[in-house]
Design a protein around this motif. Structure first.
Motif, mmCIF file in Angstrom:
data_model
loop_
_atom_site.group_PDB
_atom_site.id
_atom_site.type_symbol
_atom_site.label_atom_id
_atom_site.label_comp_id
_atom_site.label_asym_id
_atom_site.label_seq_id
_atom_site.Cartn_x
_atom_site.Cartn_y
_atom_site.Cartn_z
ATOM 1 N N ILE A 10 0.847 -1.201 0.000
ATOM 2 C CA ILE A 10 0.000 0.000 0.000
ATOM 3 C C ILE A 10 0.882 1.250 0.000
ATOM 4 C CG2 ILE A 10 -1.628 1.352 1.409
ATOM 5 C CD1 ILE A 10 -3.041 -0.964 0.043
ATOM 6 N N LEU A 11 1.931 1.253 0.822
ATOM 7 C CA LEU A 11 2.843 2.401 0.858
ATOM 8 C C LEU A 11 3.534 2.599 -0.492
ATOM 9 C CD1 LEU A 11 4.446 2.009 4.396
ATOM 10 C CD2 LEU A 11 3.027 3.916 3.596
ATOM 11 N N LEU A 12 4.023 1.528 -1.085
ATOM 12 C CA LEU A 12 4.696 1.629 -2.375
ATOM 13 C C LEU A 12 3.761 2.161 -3.459
ATOM 14 C CD1 LEU A 12 6.661 -1.742 -2.294
ATOM 15 C CD2 LEU A 12 7.703 0.541 -2.420
ATOM 16 N N THR A 13 2.506 1.792 -3.373
ATOM 17 C CA THR A 13 1.538 2.169 -4.402
ATOM 18 C C THR A 13 0.898 3.530 -4.154
ATOM 19 O OG1 THR A 13 1.034 -0.198 -4.622
ATOM 20 C CG2 THR A 13 -0.488 1.333 -5.675
ATOM 21 N N TYR A 14 0.590 3.844 -2.891
ATOM 22 C CA TYR A 14 -0.231 5.024 -2.592
ATOM 23 C C TYR A 14 0.371 5.970 -1.556
ATOM 24 C CZ TYR A 14 -3.759 1.897 -4.610
ATOM 25 O OH TYR A 14 -4.449 1.040 -5.411
ATOM 26 N N ALA A 15 1.646 5.925 -1.297
ATOM 27 C CA ALA A 15 2.248 6.697 -0.191
ATOM 28 C C ALA A 15 1.852 8.172 -0.182
ATOM 29 C CB ALA A 15 3.762 6.568 -0.219
ATOM 30 N N ASP A 16 1.761 8.789 -1.342
ATOM 31 C CA ASP A 16 1.483 10.221 -1.398
ATOM 32 C C ASP A 16 0.002 10.548 -1.598
ATOM 33 O OD1 ASP A 16 1.508 9.122 -3.930
ATOM 34 O OD2 ASP A 16 2.400 10.875 -4.882
ATOM 35 N N LYS A 17 -0.840 9.544 -1.744
ATOM 36 C CA LYS A 17 -2.273 9.777 -1.966
ATOM 37 C C LYS A 17 -2.925 10.283 -0.680
ATOM 38 C CE LYS A 17 -6.344 7.415 -3.834
ATOM 39 N NZ LYS A 17 -6.867 8.595 -4.443
ATOM 40 N N PRO A 18 -3.781 11.306 -0.784
ATOM 41 C CA PRO A 18 -4.461 11.827 0.416
ATOM 42 C C PRO A 18 -5.386 10.776 1.031
ATOM 43 C CG PRO A 18 -4.734 13.320 -1.441
ATOM 44 C CD PRO A 18 -4.102 12.076 -1.979
ATOM 45 N N LEU A 73 8.745 14.569 -1.050
ATOM 46 C CA LEU A 73 7.688 14.070 -1.919
ATOM 47 C C LEU A 73 8.047 12.651 -2.339
ATOM 48 C CD1 LEU A 73 7.003 17.163 -4.185
ATOM 49 C CD2 LEU A 73 5.598 16.308 -2.312
ATOM 50 N N TYR A 74 7.056 11.804 -2.385
ATOM 51 C CA TYR A 74 7.274 10.400 -2.751
ATOM 52 C C TYR A 74 7.091 10.234 -4.249
ATOM 53 C CZ TYR A 74 6.395 5.407 -3.304
ATOM 54 O OH TYR A 74 6.431 4.101 -3.725
ATOM 55 N N ALA A 75 8.060 9.640 -4.877
ATOM 56 C CA ALA A 75 7.972 9.250 -6.280
ATOM 57 C C ALA A 75 8.395 7.783 -6.346
ATOM 58 C CB ALA A 75 8.863 10.121 -7.145
ATOM 59 N N GLN A 76 7.484 6.925 -6.736
ATOM 60 C CA GLN A 76 7.703 5.481 -6.685
ATOM 61 C C GLN A 76 8.987 5.055 -7.394
ATOM 62 O OE1 GLN A 76 5.324 2.528 -9.051
ATOM 63 N NE2 GLN A 76 4.408 2.186 -7.019
ATOM 64 N N GLN A 77 9.189 5.519 -8.610
ATOM 65 C CA GLN A 77 10.343 5.089 -9.393
ATOM 66 C C GLN A 77 11.660 5.485 -8.722
ATOM 67 O OE1 GLN A 77 9.675 3.189 -11.999
ATOM 68 N NE2 GLN A 77 11.821 2.787 -12.383
ATOM 69 N N SER A 78 11.780 6.730 -8.286
ATOM 70 C CA SER A 78 13.030 7.164 -7.651
ATOM 71 C C SER A 78 13.209 6.510 -6.280
ATOM 72 C CB SER A 78 13.100 8.687 -7.550
ATOM 73 O OG SER A 78 12.034 9.177 -6.778
ATOM 74 N N PHE A 79 12.115 6.254 -5.588
ATOM 75 C CA PHE A 79 12.196 5.571 -4.300
ATOM 76 C C PHE A 79 12.825 4.192 -4.473
ATOM 77 C CE2 PHE A 79 10.385 2.621 -1.161
ATOM 78 C CZ PHE A 79 10.743 3.249 0.020
ATOM 79 N N ILE A 80 12.321 3.444 -5.440
ATOM 80 C CA ILE A 80 12.829 2.091 -5.675
ATOM 81 C C ILE A 80 14.285 2.131 -6.138
ATOM 82 C CG2 ILE A 80 12.581 0.031 -7.131
ATOM 83 C CD1 ILE A 80 9.532 0.497 -6.895
ATOM 84 N N LYS A 88 15.598 -3.624 -2.540
ATOM 85 C CA LYS A 88 15.005 -3.391 -3.861
ATOM 86 C C LYS A 88 14.190 -4.592 -4.374
ATOM 87 C CE LYS A 88 17.446 -0.824 -6.476
ATOM 88 N NZ LYS A 88 18.419 -0.242 -7.395
ATOM 89 N N PRO A 89 14.714 -5.836 -4.319
ATOM 90 C CA PRO A 89 13.909 -6.969 -4.814
ATOM 91 C C PRO A 89 12.592 -7.151 -4.046
ATOM 92 C CG PRO A 89 16.193 -7.631 -4.514
ATOM 93 C CD PRO A 89 16.056 -6.264 -3.932
ATOM 94 N N ALA A 90 12.608 -6.906 -2.752
ATOM 95 C CA ALA A 90 11.386 -7.039 -1.952
ATOM 96 C C ALA A 90 10.344 -6.018 -2.403
ATOM 97 C CB ALA A 90 11.695 -6.863 -0.471
#
Length: 183
Positions: A10-18, A73-80, A88-90
């Motif tokens: 959920i965090l990886l997918t929606y971390a920045d969603k209100p 700010l969370y950006a999925q691609q740069s976070f990974i 990273k594999p997890a």
């Protein structure tokens, strides 16, 4: 482990969603309580002293905690990309869907809600069920300590106070998980 994995997914997918924290009766709280999913989950876990048991998932949670604390700010691609080789594999594994829903259900008159349509539940459920399991574990450990102290003739007032705190916390969690009777 399943709840820990789901929380990280959920965090990886929606971390920045209100996210608006619902009240126990299922209604959405005031706009004052709207916050990013990341902040909500971290606050919920840290407030009650909930820790992950899986090392890699705990590491990913720590990364999200750092983002929240630094108010980045969370950006999925740069976070990974910035994750170490162990984490990273997890993260990638959790982002890869295990199943894909067939689009033919609507042809049969079956409406399947998406995760976004059930967003409140998708965010709340893994957090609350993880908290529920951890509170039950801490409550049992506390009860074992009470028995040990009683046998040894030592005072148990501090542990009884803890027991009361666990009871109150368990009651609040049970409102969200719709549990009526709990051990």
């Amino acid at each position: 482990l399943k709840q820990e994995e789901e929380i990280i997914r959920i965090l990886l997918t929606y971390a920045d969603k209100p996210f608006a924290m619902p009240d126990p009766n299922g209604e959405t709280a005031d706009a004052i309580q709207v916050m990013p999913v990341c902040r909500f989950i971290i606050n919920e876990l840290l407030t009650d002293g909930i820790h992950f048991t899986d090392e890699k998932l705990a590491g990913l949670l720590a990364e999200f905690t750092a983002i929240d604390e630094q108010e980045k700010l969370y950006a999925q691609q740069s976070f990974i990309q910035q994750l170490n080789d162990e984490l990273k594999p997890a993260a990638i594994s959790l982002l890869t869907p295990a199943h894909e829903l067939s689009p033919n259900w609507e042809a049969h008159g079956i409406i399947v809600k998406t995760e976004l349509q059930n967003f409140q539940k998708a965010v709340m459920d893994p957090v609350m069920y993880l908290k529920k399991k951890q509170v039950l574990k801490m409550k049992k450990e506390n009860q074992d300590l009470i028995r040990e102290r009683e046998v040894a003739g030592e005072p148990v007032d501090d542990l009884l106070q803890k027991e009361n705190t666990f009871f109150v916390l368990q009651s609040e969690i049970n409102k969200y998980t719709n549990t009526v009777i709990q051990k």
